[in-house]
Motif scaffolding. Structure first.
Motif, PDB file in Angstrom:
ATOM      1  N   PRO A 194       6.315  -9.726  13.766  1.00  0.00           N
ATOM      2  CA  PRO A 194       5.739 -10.209  12.384  1.00  0.00           C
ATOM      3  C   PRO A 194       4.356 -10.307  12.082  1.00  0.00           C
ATOM      4  O   PRO A 194       3.985 -10.544  11.085  1.00  0.00           O
ATOM      5  CB  PRO A 194       6.224 -11.515  12.795  1.00  0.00           C
ATOM      6  N   ASP A 195       3.629 -10.108  13.091  1.00  0.00           N
ATOM      7  CA  ASP A 195       2.148 -10.032  12.988  1.00  0.00           C
ATOM      8  C   ASP A 195       1.722  -8.621  12.239  1.00  0.00           C
ATOM      9  O   ASP A 195       0.384  -8.363  11.815  1.00  0.00           O
ATOM     10  CB  ASP A 195       1.270 -10.164  14.264  1.00  0.00           C
ATOM     11  N   ILE A 196       2.726  -7.397  12.326  1.00  0.00           N
ATOM     12  CA  ILE A 196       2.073  -6.476  11.582  1.00  0.00           C
ATOM     13  C   ILE A 196       2.415  -6.334  10.145  1.00  0.00           C
ATOM     14  O   ILE A 196       3.364  -6.506   9.747  1.00  0.00           O
ATOM     15  CB  ILE A 196       2.541  -5.257  12.402  1.00  0.00           C
ATOM     16  N   ASP A 197       1.452  -6.077   9.392  1.00  0.00           N
ATOM     17  CA  ASP A 197       1.743  -5.889   7.950  1.00  0.00           C
ATOM     18  C   ASP A 197       1.970  -4.634   7.316  1.00  0.00           C
ATOM     19  O   ASP A 197       2.420  -4.674   6.082  1.00  0.00           O
ATOM     20  CB  ASP A 197       0.543  -6.677   7.172  1.00  0.00           C
ATOM     21  N   VAL A 198       1.455  -3.481   8.014  1.00  0.00           N
ATOM     22  CA  VAL A 198       1.625  -2.357   7.506  1.00  0.00           C
ATOM     23  C   VAL A 198       2.515  -1.348   8.466  1.00  0.00           C
ATOM     24  O   VAL A 198       2.372  -1.280   9.539  1.00  0.00           O
ATOM     25  CB  VAL A 198       0.172  -1.682   7.601  1.00  0.00           C
ATOM     26  N   TRP A 199       3.648  -0.842   7.504  1.00  0.00           N
ATOM     27  CA  TRP A 199       4.834  -0.363   8.371  1.00  0.00           C
ATOM     28  C   TRP A 199       4.983   1.007   7.716  1.00  0.00           C
ATOM     29  O   TRP A 199       5.196   1.282   6.396  1.00  0.00           O
ATOM     30  CB  TRP A 199       6.119  -1.308   8.239  1.00  0.00           C
ATOM     31  N   GLY A 200       5.083   1.993   8.374  1.00  0.00           N
ATOM     32  CA  GLY A 200       5.816   3.235   7.929  1.00  0.00           C
ATOM     33  C   GLY A 200       7.252   3.358   8.370  1.00  0.00           C
ATOM     34  O   GLY A 200       7.795   2.742   9.198  1.00  0.00           O
ATOM     35  N   VAL A 201       7.960   4.411   7.631  1.00  0.00           N
ATOM     36  CA  VAL A 201       9.397   4.329   8.010  1.00  0.00           C
ATOM     37  C   VAL A 201       9.481   6.099   8.205  1.00  0.00           C
ATOM     38  O   VAL A 201       8.917   6.844   7.591  1.00  0.00           O
ATOM     39  CB  VAL A 201      10.386   3.981   6.783  1.00  0.00           C
ATOM     40  N   GLY A 202      10.410   6.374   9.224  1.00  0.00           N
ATOM     41  CA  GLY A 202      10.810   7.658   9.490  1.00  0.00           C
ATOM     42  C   GLY A 202      12.003   7.740  10.006  1.00  0.00           C
ATOM     43  O   GLY A 202      12.798   6.912  10.124  1.00  0.00           O
ATOM     44  N   GLY A 203      12.304   9.031  10.328  1.00  0.00           N
ATOM     45  CA  GLY A 203      13.694   9.405  10.908  1.00  0.00           C
ATOM     46  C   GLY A 203      13.827  10.816  11.205  1.00  0.00           C
ATOM     47  O   GLY A 203      13.188  11.538  10.459  1.00  0.00           O
TER      48      GLY A 203
END
Length: 248
Positions: free
Chosen positions: A127-136
């Motif tokens: 929860p402390d991380i605000d920047v997220w990438g998504v991949g697969g």
């Protein structure tokens, strides 16, 4: 008499439909559970023995994080169809070493297509991380495209979008394999217009479809000419360089 005969016919039809439905459900369940490609033990052992990262088998997924806890960027990664999520730990551990928290999901029924969960179901682990990438990878990349609207970046391994994200403004990295027999260079080129115009498209010479994980050969795939170590290093370098400007 006519009514009784009609009811009997109706019952037979309903029972037939019920049997067909049950057989279809059983068939789908059997298909999703039989033939799952397991993680190769040697690459996985290198992850578990890596002192630079922590490995957590959490409810949200398999979490790879820097051992010092210093991470302000995350990546949710969705496995390919019927591939053990642990098979991606070795190729993604380099990102964790560089400071990215990676969450490898466990798709429902081993197929991302059947997994309706949103991105926040996985980012909640950090929860402390605000920047997220998504991949697969493969089908996981197709699902990642569907979740991209809630992410800050999109990363595709041997995959392409079936969802149009061309106007999203998202940073996108697409890494393909020159020897990929499943997500072939031609298929990736055909779906190129669904990505933003400035998407980074990189083809790794000698990489097959299965080169993006550590689960052994895959039916229908090409023959890789790149070593496992070289593949891991190249994917780590490309992905880390891509994600660096996205980090806060």
């Amino acid at each position: 008499m006519q009514k009784k005969r009609g009811r009997r016919v109706l019952k037979r039809v309903l029972w037939s439909l019920a049997i067909v439905l049950v057989l279809a459900v059983v068939g789908v369940l059997a298909y999703t559970q039989i033939g799952v490609m397991a993680a190769e033990p040697e690459p996985l052992a290198s992850v578990r023995e890596n002192p630079a990262i922590t490995v957590t088998d959490a409810d949200e997924g398999i979490v790879l994080a820097p051992a010092d806890g210093d991470s302000d960027l995350g990546l949710v990664f969705i496995p390919g169809a019927k591939v053990d999520p642990w098979a991606y730990a070795a190729i993604l551990q380099g990102l964790a070493e560089e400071g990215t928290t990676v969450v490898i999901t466990r798709p429902w029924l081993n197929l991302a297509f059947f997994d309706p969960r949103g991105l926040d179901a996985f980012t909640s682990v950090a929860p402390d991380i605000d920047v997220w990438g998504v991949g697969g990878h493969s089908l996981g990349g197709v699902r990642a495209c569907q979740l991209a609207a809630d992410a800050d970046a999109l990363v595709l391994f041997g995959s392409y979008c079936a969802t149009d994200v061309s106007d999203s403004g998202l940073p996108v990295l697409s890494i393909s394999g020159g020897e990929d027999g499943l997500s072939t260079p031609e298929k990736i080129a055909d779906a190129r217009d669904l990505l933003p115009a400035d998407a980074e498209m990189v083809e790794i010479d000698g990489a097959s479809h299965a080169s993006f994980g550590d689960y052994g050969p895959q039916d229908g795939d090409g023959t890789p000419t790149i070593s496992t170590d070289e593949m891991h290093d190249e994917v780590t370098r490309l992905t880390e360089e891509f994600l660096a400007p996205v980090a806060p």
